[in-house]
Scaffold this motif. Structure first.
Motif, PDB file in Angstrom:
ATOM      1  N   GLU A  57      63.552 118.411  50.327  1.00  0.00           N
ATOM      2  CA  GLU A  57      64.964 118.862  49.516  1.00  0.00           C
ATOM      3  C   GLU A  57      66.190 118.485  50.717  1.00  0.00           C
ATOM      4  OE1 GLU A  57      65.528 122.820  47.188  1.00  0.00           O
ATOM      5  OE2 GLU A  57      65.569 123.146  49.250  1.00  0.00           O
ATOM      6  N   THR A  94      70.494 118.063  50.826  1.00  0.00           N
ATOM      7  CA  THR A  94      71.946 118.493  50.513  1.00  0.00           C
ATOM      8  C   THR A  94      72.602 117.055  50.013  1.00  0.00           C
ATOM      9  OG1 THR A  94      72.912 118.274  52.718  1.00  0.00           O
ATOM     10  CG2 THR A  94      71.863 120.351  52.019  1.00  0.00           C
ATOM     11  N   GLU A 135      75.491 116.423  51.422  1.00  0.00           N
ATOM     12  CA  GLU A 135      75.855 115.701  52.648  1.00  0.00           C
ATOM     13  C   GLU A 135      74.783 114.932  53.244  1.00  0.00           C
ATOM     14  OE1 GLU A 135      78.495 119.176  51.849  1.00  0.00           O
ATOM     15  OE2 GLU A 135      76.500 118.909  51.796  1.00  0.00           O
ATOM     16  N   LYS A 160      69.610 119.333  46.303  1.00  0.00           N
ATOM     17  CA  LYS A 160      70.222 120.638  46.089  1.00  0.00           C
ATOM     18  C   LYS A 160      71.581 120.548  45.481  1.00  0.00           C
ATOM     19  CE  LYS A 160      68.289 122.840  50.432  1.00  0.00           C
ATOM     20  NZ  LYS A 160      68.797 123.393  51.689  1.00  0.00           N
ATOM     21  N   HIS A 202      75.362 121.408  44.731  1.00  0.00           N
ATOM     22  CA  HIS A 202      76.371 121.812  45.711  1.00  0.00           C
ATOM     23  C   HIS A 202      77.518 122.902  45.141  1.00  0.00           C
ATOM     24  CE1 HIS A 202      79.901 120.527  48.557  1.00  0.00           C
ATOM     25  NE2 HIS A 202      78.862 120.199  49.187  1.00  0.00           N
TER      26      HIS A 202
END
Length: 381
Positions: free
Chosen positions: A129, A131, A133, A262, A264
């Motif tokens: 997983e 992000t 970023e 994920k 945001h």
């Protein structure tokens, strides 16, 4: 040396079916098989080149990525058979030839002895997983993976006494046995995996007490995964040799990494572009102001022009996400919303009531002004 197009190598078009790709590879593999071209380096390279092309085009996920990005877009899924042993290539793709290599007994088996089966470890799959970023930059993660590992007590040999290992008497070390069956067309010769040694060509009389002769045991390994920037949901990365281990002399399986990105808190993703709803106050929109718009890497200063209307679209170039295995970077698309206050004080209400009668506060949309949906569609044409 620049690699040739895989479709050109196999002599098929991009619309070729899986069966056509398989037949094309089999034809080339037969033509350049080392048993038919002993000592011919050019034939050996063409044999490897065909195997590399088939390895990609026969895999739906690899094929889709290759069709979109070509060799440059393969990244960690790229195939390179230049340094792979010919016997391993034959063993890896032997399933498409019905157990034998199109009539050949195996590598160096055309009129000779068979190459025994090379054991291969199973593949392991793990979800990763990320992000947004992390997607924006190359990321390194460490994961503890449960899998089969080399037995530390026998070092993968399957025994602590090498002298106890003997050649299988049923297949004479080849790992295969030849059977003959009578049919209406006469005798048919078939090659099958030796059941006594299970294709290893060896019999272990004193198996390791920890792995029971298998050479591998249940364990775990901490694996560093270098994730390229720009990956997306559903993408898979293959890390060669990091799957299940197998007996010494075999080929380890692969680790298949499945990515999930994920959601945001403020950004929405569409390919390489990011979308953001940004709110300004009525005074900021009317008078104009300098604002700091959030990005994945910090904030970007931007000038809001006087008279900005709600629904106006701004583009911040190069503030989106990088394209996988490319220097291209997407944009940040900002939708400006003018914030209307909900709870006003008595004084604020009086000010607004007084302003509401002024000429400049009476809405006067331009006749050719389109809806926000039309503007967004037009903006991205």
């Amino acid at each position: 040396m620049e690699k040739r197009d895989y479709y050109e190598v196999l002599g098929v078009g991009k619309s070729a079916s899986a069966d056509e790709i398989k037949k094309a590879y089999r034809k080339l593999a037969m033509k350049y098989h080392p048993d038919r071209n002993p000592g011919d380096k050019e034939a050996e390279e063409k044999f490897k080149e065909a195997a590399e092309a088939y390895d990609v085009l026969s895999n739906p996920e690899k094929k889709e990525r290759y069709d979109r990005f070509g060799h440059a877009g393969m990244g960690n899924q790229a195939s390179d058979f230049s340094g792979v042993d010919l016997g391993d290539i034959i063993s890896h793709f032997a399933d498409i030839f019905g157990g034998g290599f199109g009539g050949f007994s195996g590598f160096s088996g055309f009129g000779g002895t068979q190459q025994r089966r090379v054991p291969r470890g199973g593949d392991r799959r793990i979800p990763v997983e990320l992000t947004l970023e992390e997607v924006a930059a190359t990321t390194e993660k460490k994961y503890k993976v449960r899998k089969m590992v080399t037995c530390p007590h026998c070092n993968g040999e399957g025994t602590n006494n090498p002298q106890s290992v003997t050649t299988c008497p049923d297949c004479n070390g080849s790992g295969h046995v030849v059977r003959q069956q009578r049919s209406v067309f006469g005798y048919i010769q078939q090659t099958a995996t030796c059941q006594k040694c299970h294709g290893t060509g060896e019999i272990i009389k004193e198996p390791c007490s920890h792995c029971h002769g298998e050479g591998v045991v249940e364990g775990e390994e901490i694996i560093n995964i270098n994730i390229p920037a720009g990956v997306d949901n559903g993408m898979q990365m293959t890390i060669s040799g990091k799957g299940d281990a197998t007996r010494k002399g075999g080929i380890n399986g692969n680790l298949l990494v499945h990515f999930k990105v994920k959601e945001h808190e403020i950004f929405e993703r569409d390919g390489n572009n990011l979308y953001l709803n940004y709110y300004v106050s009525i005074p900021q929109a009317a008078l104009g102001s300098s604002v700091e718009i959030p990005t994945l890497t910090g904030k970007a200063k931007f000038k809001i022009a006087a008279g900005t209307q709600s629904g106006q679209i701004l583009r911040l170039q190069g503030k989106g996400l990088p394209q996988l295995n490319s220097r291209i970077i997407g944009d940040l698309i900002v939708n400006i919303n003018v914030w209307t206050p909900k709870n006003l004080t008595k004084e604020e209400k009086e000010i607004l009531e007084k302003l509401s009668t002024h000429e400049n506060f009476i809405p006067k949309p331009e006749k050719n002004e389109k809806s926000v949906f039309s503007r967004v569609r037009q903006f991205f044409r």
